[in-house]
Design a protein around this motif. Structure first.
Motif, short mmCIF file in Angstrom:
data_model
loop_
_atom_site.label_atom_id
_atom_site.label_comp_id
_atom_site.label_asym_id
_atom_site.label_seq_id
_atom_site.Cartn_x
_atom_site.Cartn_y
_atom_site.Cartn_z
N MET A 1 0.83 -1.20 0.00
CA MET A 1 0.00 0.00 0.00
C MET A 1 0.87 1.26 0.00
N ARG A 2 2.00 1.18 0.69
CA ARG A 2 2.92 2.32 0.67
C ARG A 2 3.37 2.58 -0.77
N VAL A 3 3.71 1.51 -1.48
CA VAL A 3 4.10 1.64 -2.88
C VAL A 3 2.96 2.22 -3.71
N PHE A 4 1.76 1.79 -3.37
CA PHE A 4 0.58 2.31 -4.07
C PHE A 4 0.51 3.83 -3.99
N PHE A 5 0.63 4.35 -2.76
CA PHE A 5 0.52 5.81 -2.57
C PHE A 5 1.64 6.54 -3.28
N GLN A 6 2.78 5.89 -3.37
CA GLN A 6 3.94 6.49 -4.03
C GLN A 6 3.73 6.57 -5.55
N THR A 7 3.06 5.58 -6.10
CA THR A 7 3.01 5.43 -7.56
C THR A 7 1.79 6.08 -8.19
N ALA A 8 0.70 6.14 -7.45
CA ALA A 8 -0.58 6.57 -8.03
C ALA A 8 -0.51 7.92 -8.75
N PRO A 9 0.06 8.98 -8.15
CA PRO A 9 0.03 10.27 -8.84
C PRO A 9 0.70 10.21 -10.21
N LEU A 10 1.80 9.53 -10.28
CA LEU A 10 2.52 9.38 -11.55
C LEU A 10 1.61 8.82 -12.64
N ILE A 11 0.98 7.71 -12.34
CA ILE A 11 0.14 7.05 -13.33
C ILE A 11 -1.10 7.88 -13.63
N TYR A 12 -1.79 8.29 -12.59
CA TYR A 12 -3.04 9.01 -12.78
C TYR A 12 -2.82 10.30 -13.58
N ALA A 13 -1.80 11.06 -13.23
CA ALA A 13 -1.57 12.34 -13.90
C ALA A 13 -1.25 12.12 -15.38
N ASN A 14 -0.40 11.16 -15.65
CA ASN A 14 -0.03 10.92 -17.05
C ASN A 14 -1.20 10.40 -17.87
N VAL A 15 -2.00 9.52 -17.26
CA VAL A 15 -3.17 9.02 -17.97
C VAL A 15 -4.14 10.16 -18.26
N ALA A 16 -4.31 11.04 -17.29
CA ALA A 16 -5.22 12.18 -17.48
C ALA A 16 -4.75 13.06 -18.63
N ARG A 17 -3.47 13.34 -18.66
CA ARG A 17 -2.91 14.15 -19.74
C ARG A 17 -3.17 13.51 -21.09
N LEU A 18 -2.87 12.23 -21.19
CA LEU A 18 -3.06 11.52 -22.45
C LEU A 18 -4.54 11.46 -22.84
N ALA A 19 -5.39 11.27 -21.83
CA ALA A 19 -6.83 11.20 -22.11
C ALA A 19 -7.31 12.52 -22.71
N ALA A 20 -6.85 13.64 -22.14
CA ALA A 20 -7.25 14.95 -22.66
C ALA A 20 -6.79 15.11 -24.10
N ASP A 21 -5.59 14.66 -24.38
CA ASP A 21 -5.03 14.81 -25.73
C ASP A 21 -5.66 13.86 -26.74
N ASN A 22 -5.95 12.65 -26.32
CA ASN A 22 -6.21 11.59 -27.30
C ASN A 22 -7.63 11.04 -27.37
N HIS A 23 -8.50 11.45 -26.46
CA HIS A 23 -9.83 10.83 -26.48
C HIS A 23 -10.53 11.15 -27.79
N ARG A 24 -11.41 10.23 -28.18
CA ARG A 24 -12.08 10.43 -29.47
C ARG A 24 -13.39 9.66 -29.53
N GLY A 25 -14.15 9.96 -30.58
CA GLY A 25 -15.41 9.27 -30.80
C GLY A 25 -16.36 9.47 -29.64
N ASN A 26 -16.96 8.39 -29.22
CA ASN A 26 -17.98 8.44 -28.17
C ASN A 26 -17.41 8.29 -26.77
N GLN A 27 -16.11 8.24 -26.66
CA GLN A 27 -15.52 7.93 -25.35
C GLN A 27 -15.94 8.92 -24.27
N LEU A 28 -15.99 10.19 -24.65
CA LEU A 28 -16.36 11.21 -23.66
C LEU A 28 -17.83 11.06 -23.25
N ASN A 29 -18.68 10.73 -24.22
CA ASN A 29 -20.08 10.51 -23.90
C ASN A 29 -20.26 9.32 -22.96
#
Lengths: 232, 232
Positions: B73-101
DNA sequence: GTTGAACATGTTGTATACAATATTGGGGTG
DNA sequence: CACCCCAATATTGTATACAACATGTTCAAC
């Protein structure tokens, strides 16, 4: 080693060495005959390989080697530094026990394979080297991403260890030296250095792989005539 | 829906809602009876869940729900921001079609579940929300890490959607508003804003989850007496 | 010649019986 | 009383037969 395990390992390495082409069909009956096991354990092997990202299974349509399309490769190049650098940092900080010695053993075998011109083994040992760094990082959340990156990394690097010219041989030697430097950084727990070396190593790989991708104007996938027709 | 698929989905959600305890045994015969399928397809379901990180399979010893130990769980708290932030950035850039709906639909269901005090559904819809952002990122290399994080995230958040006090209810409402803000950021393709909102959302979750972890001095794992003895 | 439907074939999915491996409990020995 | 070995039991792993599904082919109708 038990035949089911051998089947798993063989398929894995055949996929990594491009012996099994990306997108290629994996026929159950054929594989059963080849490995001398029945369909039940074979299907479990395929399930496992699917979970690890080596294989794609479609309902009622069987298994294929995961494909390598160009858009995905672009994503690969975009994502690799992020994962590799972070894993290297964590590995420097968190490795313990015999993990570093195991890494040294792998590096020894890798060096040997490059010297003896055994490209398939070299590619596999290089794969094992980077997977071991993943283990050293001790981060079960990042590890699956690293492993997926390494699958395509190893597949794209296949030509790298078949150096045609002296200039290319120099690059292989350089990669090998970088491994040694990385080991030293891990041993000294110098995370920033490990990151730096990892990114240098990545730059070398990237140049080589981009050449591999550009070199081949045909799609890496095995595309059936039918699918091709659909595309037209 | 076919019984095998139902078995897979049910086990998945039971694990996520802690209905199946971390470390808990998954008996094949029992599950077969429960879901009305034979052992062959059941084992395939377990293999699949194992590949996705929900279940751990040990040779000749069967399957268990993946455990949640404190070091991890300690590793979890350490790693989450890295993954979440990068995924969010990519999602904003790359989402398409009906994904947002699709994301908006999930958010609608999530909001409803929180309003109607349906904690299990709220937790599952929240899970689906963040998984959908992963899909929008269009990065098959990062996705497996995100999914593994979300498993433990959802399991640790279970108490979050059972607010005991008004103060806690306010936090749930705040999380819901953050989802809306994130949707807006994705819609406007504002990657920096999406990252920022994601990190704020993470801060809220983290506080809540750390409380959950501290709250419970007993190990979350089901530890057999035998294993306990070994530890002593 | 093209299209469509029905059949034939091949491949994947499931159930069940059997084999191999763990676990448990009892009896004997120190 | 503690410990260990062995038999009994339970659970997991594998093979095989059968069912369901997908695909390819043939033949007829237009």
């Amino acid at each position: 080693m038990d035949r089911k395990t051998k089947c798993h390992n063989d398929l894995r390495s055949q996929i990594l060495t491009l012996d099994r082409a990306p997108g290629g069909d994996l026929d159950e009956a054929g594989l059963c005959a080849e490995f001398g096991i029945s369909r039940t354990p074979l299907r479990e092997v395929l399930q496992k390989l699917s979970g690890a990202g080596f294989v794609e299974i479609t309902q009622n349509k069987g298994a294929k080697v995961v494909s390598m399309d160009l858009p995905t490769m672009r994503v690969f190049f975009q994502t690799a530094p992020l994962i590799y650098a972070n894993v290297a940092r964590l590995a420097a900080d968190n490795h313990r026990g015999n993990q570093l010695n195991d890494l040294k053993d792998i590096q020894r075998r890798f060096k040997l394979a490059t010297r003896e011109n055994d490209p398939a083994t070299a590619a596999m040992e290089n794969h094992a080297f980077h997977e071991q760094i993943g283990e050293m990082a001790g981060n079960p959340y990042l590890l699956p991403s690293l492993k997926r990156m390494l699958i395509d990394h190893t597949r794209m690097s296949q030509t790298f260890y078949r150096p045609a010219s002296d200039a290319e041989q120099v690059l292989v030697t350089k990669a090998c030296d970088q491994h040694d430097a990385m080991i030293a950084a891990f041993e000294g727990r110098e995370a920033p250095l490990a990151i730096d070396l990892t990114l240098q190593h990545w730059d070398l790989s990237r140049d080589q792989m981009e050449r591999f991708v550009r070199q081949d104007p045909l799609p890496v996938d095995v595309i059936s005539l039918k699918e091709k027709r659909h595309a037209v």
